[in-house]
Design an enzyme around this catalytic site. Structure first.
Site, PDB file in Angstrom:
ATOM      1  N   HIS A   1      36.178  29.728  42.351  1.00 33.27           N
ATOM      2  CA  HIS A   1      37.596  30.250  42.002  1.00 33.27           C
ATOM      3  C   HIS A   1      38.401  30.923  43.378  1.00 33.27           C
ATOM      4  O   HIS A   1      39.153  30.015  44.107  1.00 33.27           O
ATOM      5  CB  HIS A   1      37.678  30.796  40.933  1.00 33.27           C
ATOM      6  CG  HIS A   1      38.832  31.583  40.308  1.00 33.27           C
ATOM      7  ND1 HIS A   1      38.831  32.186  39.211  1.00 33.27           N
ATOM      8  CD2 HIS A   1      39.855  31.559  40.858  1.00 33.27           C
ATOM      9  CE1 HIS A   1      40.237  32.616  39.003  1.00 33.27           C
ATOM     10  NE2 HIS A   1      40.818  32.050  40.017  1.00 33.27           N
TER      11      HIS A   1
ATOM     12  N   HIS B   1      44.198  33.398  45.946  1.00 31.31           N
ATOM     13  CA  HIS B   1      43.333  32.325  46.315  1.00 31.31           C
ATOM     14  C   HIS B   1      43.730  32.167  47.744  1.00 31.31           C
ATOM     15  O   HIS B   1      43.974  30.942  48.217  1.00 31.31           O
ATOM     16  CB  HIS B   1      43.892  30.988  45.565  1.00 31.31           C
ATOM     17  CG  HIS B   1      43.805  31.072  43.928  1.00 31.31           C
ATOM     18  ND1 HIS B   1      43.930  30.031  43.189  1.00 31.31           N
ATOM     19  CD2 HIS B   1      42.982  31.925  43.115  1.00 31.31           C
ATOM     20  CE1 HIS B   1      43.657  30.256  41.931  1.00 31.31           C
ATOM     21  NE2 HIS B   1      43.301  31.569  42.147  1.00 31.31           N
TER      22      HIS B   1
ATOM     23  N   TYR C   1      36.545  58.192  61.460  1.00 26.90           N
ATOM     24  CA  TYR C   1      37.860  57.233  61.854  1.00 26.90           C
ATOM     25  C   TYR C   1      39.048  57.721  61.679  1.00 26.90           C
ATOM     26  O   TYR C   1      39.359  58.446  60.514  1.00 26.90           O
ATOM     27  CB  TYR C   1      37.469  55.876  61.455  1.00 26.90           C
ATOM     28  CG  TYR C   1      38.447  54.954  61.984  1.00 26.90           C
ATOM     29  CD1 TYR C   1      38.273  54.288  63.048  1.00 26.90           C
ATOM     30  CD2 TYR C   1      39.479  54.681  61.099  1.00 26.90           C
ATOM     31  CE1 TYR C   1      39.189  53.221  63.582  1.00 26.90           C
ATOM     32  CE2 TYR C   1      40.615  53.715  61.477  1.00 26.90           C
ATOM     33  CZ  TYR C   1      40.202  52.979  62.716  1.00 26.90           C
ATOM     34  OH  TYR C   1      41.187  52.443  62.985  1.00 26.90           O
TER      35      TYR C   1
ATOM     36  N   ASP D   1      33.556  47.490  58.776  1.00 22.41           N
ATOM     37  CA  ASP D   1      34.477  48.707  58.645  1.00 22.41           C
ATOM     38  C   ASP D   1      35.001  48.733  57.119  1.00 22.41           C
ATOM     39  O   ASP D   1      35.455  49.969  56.688  1.00 22.41           O
ATOM     40  CB  ASP D   1      35.752  48.291  59.436  1.00 22.41           C
ATOM     41  CG  ASP D   1      35.217  48.806  60.870  1.00 22.41           C
ATOM     42  OD1 ASP D   1      34.507  49.597  61.082  1.00 22.41           O
ATOM     43  OD2 ASP D   1      36.101  48.459  61.969  1.00 22.41           O
TER      44      ASP D   1
ATOM     45  N   HIS E   1      44.326  40.054  43.058  1.00 23.34           N
ATOM     46  CA  HIS E   1      43.523  38.629  42.947  1.00 23.34           C
ATOM     47  C   HIS E   1      44.378  37.712  43.858  1.00 23.34           C
ATOM     48  O   HIS E   1      45.683  37.546  43.575  1.00 23.34           O
ATOM     49  CB  HIS E   1      43.449  37.973  41.512  1.00 23.34           C
ATOM     50  CG  HIS E   1      42.944  36.673  41.387  1.00 23.34           C
ATOM     51  ND1 HIS E   1      41.761  36.138  42.181  1.00 23.34           N
ATOM     52  CD2 HIS E   1      43.517  35.896  40.697  1.00 23.34           C
ATOM     53  CE1 HIS E   1      41.662  34.962  41.787  1.00 23.34           C
ATOM     54  NE2 HIS E   1      42.533  34.653  40.945  1.00 23.34           N
TER      55      HIS E   1
HETATM   56 ZN   LIG Z   1      42.847  32.592  40.225  1.00 24.04          ZN
END
Ligand SMILES: [Zn+2]
Length: 235
Positions: free
Chosen positions: A174, A102, A232, A125, A100
């Site tokens: 977010h 930003h 690939y 891809d 995660h």
């Molecule tokens: Zn966050």
């Protein structure tokens, strides 16, 4: 259980390496990003501790949680986003790692409440279709159990879809979560999601009406890299 301990030690190394790669690759500044990995045999999730600067992180500072959030190892509090990661691991048994951030351009799309349409083969891809944006959380969800509700909103977004075919999402207002079967690939997917988000913003600035790429081209690029018929790279 020695095999489980070895797997957990290797997982800690992978989580630390992917975490340290976030500031190095420009995906995170301050302490914003977080990485986790799951050892399914040990039913243990390794996650970054909350608020610790990247240059102070070691494998010993990582936190080990059960899938229900019980702390199994570590002295520090886990990332405040841990309940989101745990909700995803509980609902998507094929996931092995989650990242995660930003990161700037993906967060631009999340704040605009817009899914990222597939506009070219860089997207295709890695993502077999648009990268979705989650629903808005209710006021109650924002007040109580917010991080778990974020995870449940992501799970709802993928109802009936294979999360490995679109290995990332924009959490509304977010930022992005990306994932994969393993931690290094989850980090790679987070990097590609950011690149695709930047390309899409600029493509739509230049050609606002361009629309999604053709399904045939999307399918060709996704399936030549993923699945049983992939060809690939080197065998
Ligand atoms: Zn966050």
């Amino acid at each position: 259980v020695p095999n489980c301990n070895r797997a957990l030690a290797a997982l800690k190394e992978a989580v630390l390496e992917a975490t340290l790669a976030l500031p190095a690759s420009g995906l995170a500044t301050q302490t914003w990003g977080n990485v986790s990995g799951v050892a399914r045999d040990a039913a243990a999730v390794v996650i970054k501790p909350s608020g610790v600067p990247y240059d102070q992180l070691t494998t010993d500072s990582l936190v080990v949680l059960s899938l229900d959030g019980e702390r199994l190892e570590g002295d520090l509090r886990p990332s405040s986003d841990a309940p989101t990661h745990l909700a995803l691991y509980r609902s998507f048994p094929e996931l092995g790692g989650i990242v995660h951030t930003h990161s700037r351009w993906a967060t631009v799309w999340a704040q605009a409440e817009r899914p990222i349409p597939p506009l070219g083969t860089t997207h295709a891809d890695y993502f077999d279709g648009e990268i979705p944006c989650t629903r808005a959380l209710t006021p109650d969800e924002c007040r109580e159990g917010y991080e778990d509700a974020t995870g449940r909103a992501i799970v709802e977004t993928f109802a009936g879809c294979d999360p490995l075919r679109v290995p990332g999402v924009l959490v509304r207002r977010h930022g992005p979560f990306a994932w994969a079967r393993d931690v290094p690939t989850a980090r790679e997917n987070a990097q590609v999601l950011e690149e695709v988000a930047e390309l899409a913003v600029h493509t739509l600035m230049l050609a606002p009406g361009v629309g999604a790429m053709s399904p045939a081209l999307l399918d060709r690029h996704f399936t030549r890299k993923h699945g049983a018929a992939a060809y690939y790279g080197q065998p």
